[in-house]
Design a protein around this motif. Sequence first.
Motif, PDB file in Angstrom:
ATOM      1  N   ILE A  36      51.297  37.374  46.060  1.00  0.00           N
ATOM      2  CA  ILE A  36      51.442  38.831  46.126  1.00  0.00           C
ATOM      3  C   ILE A  36      50.511  39.502  45.119  1.00  0.00           C
ATOM      4  N   LEU A  37      50.369  38.932  43.940  1.00  0.00           N
ATOM      5  CA  LEU A  37      49.448  39.505  42.962  1.00  0.00           C
ATOM      6  C   LEU A  37      47.999  39.459  43.456  1.00  0.00           C
ATOM      7  N   LEU A  38      47.639  38.424  44.193  1.00  0.00           N
ATOM      8  CA  LEU A  38      46.306  38.377  44.788  1.00  0.00           C
ATOM      9  C   LEU A  38      46.114  39.498  45.807  1.00  0.00           C
ATOM     10  N   VAL A  85      43.452  42.746  45.570  1.00  0.00           N
ATOM     11  CA  VAL A  85      42.501  43.137  46.612  1.00  0.00           C
ATOM     12  C   VAL A  85      42.712  44.601  46.996  1.00  0.00           C
ATOM     13  N   ILE A  86      43.955  45.018  47.146  1.00  0.00           N
ATOM     14  CA  ILE A  86      44.249  46.413  47.492  1.00  0.00           C
ATOM     15  C   ILE A  86      43.733  47.345  46.407  1.00  0.00           C
ATOM     16  N   LYS A 106      33.472  48.051  45.102  1.00  0.00           N
ATOM     17  CA  LYS A 106      34.276  47.262  46.026  1.00  0.00           C
ATOM     18  C   LYS A 106      33.845  45.798  45.962  1.00  0.00           C
ATOM     19  N   MET A 107      34.778  44.922  46.306  1.00  0.00           N
ATOM     20  CA  MET A 107      34.449  43.507  46.407  1.00  0.00           C
ATOM     21  C   MET A 107      33.687  43.265  47.702  1.00  0.00           C
ATOM     22  N   PRO A 108      32.809  42.288  47.705  1.00  0.00           N
ATOM     23  CA  PRO A 108      32.143  41.924  48.960  1.00  0.00           C
ATOM     24  C   PRO A 108      33.166  41.430  49.994  1.00  0.00           C
ATOM     25  N   LEU A 128      42.311  36.927  50.351  1.00  0.00           N
ATOM     26  CA  LEU A 128      43.428  37.170  51.265  1.00  0.00           C
ATOM     27  C   LEU A 128      43.834  35.899  52.008  1.00  0.00           C
ATOM     28  N   SER A 129      42.879  35.071  52.371  1.00  0.00           N
ATOM     29  CA  SER A 129      43.200  33.801  53.035  1.00  0.00           C
ATOM     30  C   SER A 129      43.984  32.878  52.115  1.00  0.00           C
TER      31      SER A 129
END
Length: 101
Positions: free
Chosen positions: A50-52, A56-57, A74-76, A84-85
């Motif tokens: 969830i922290l990951l 990302v959000i 932003k991240m690539p 996310l994976s």
Amino acid sequence: MRKVGILFEFVRVLILLFFLTAILYYPLRTLYETIGIETENYFYILTFAILLIVYVIYTNKLQFTGFYTKGAKKMPPKITWSILSISFLLISVPIIINYIG
């Protein structure tokens, strides 16, 4: 004024981290309890996943709406999808372990 903006942004990040983690953890916990998986055994795995997702959000959306937006990038997409994976894989680990073991 810049230091105050940085302080406000830090407090904002902590509040967002707390609320987004709570909001995302509750449905997962109820899903696992419905399936019959004890969430206490996998608390750290779920929390890390969830922290990951929250990271990302925040990195891709929420950092551009805060008090301190200087240098925000932003991240690539490849890194975003990789993180996310990994988090979705970590979320599915308790289900896989429960049905295999």
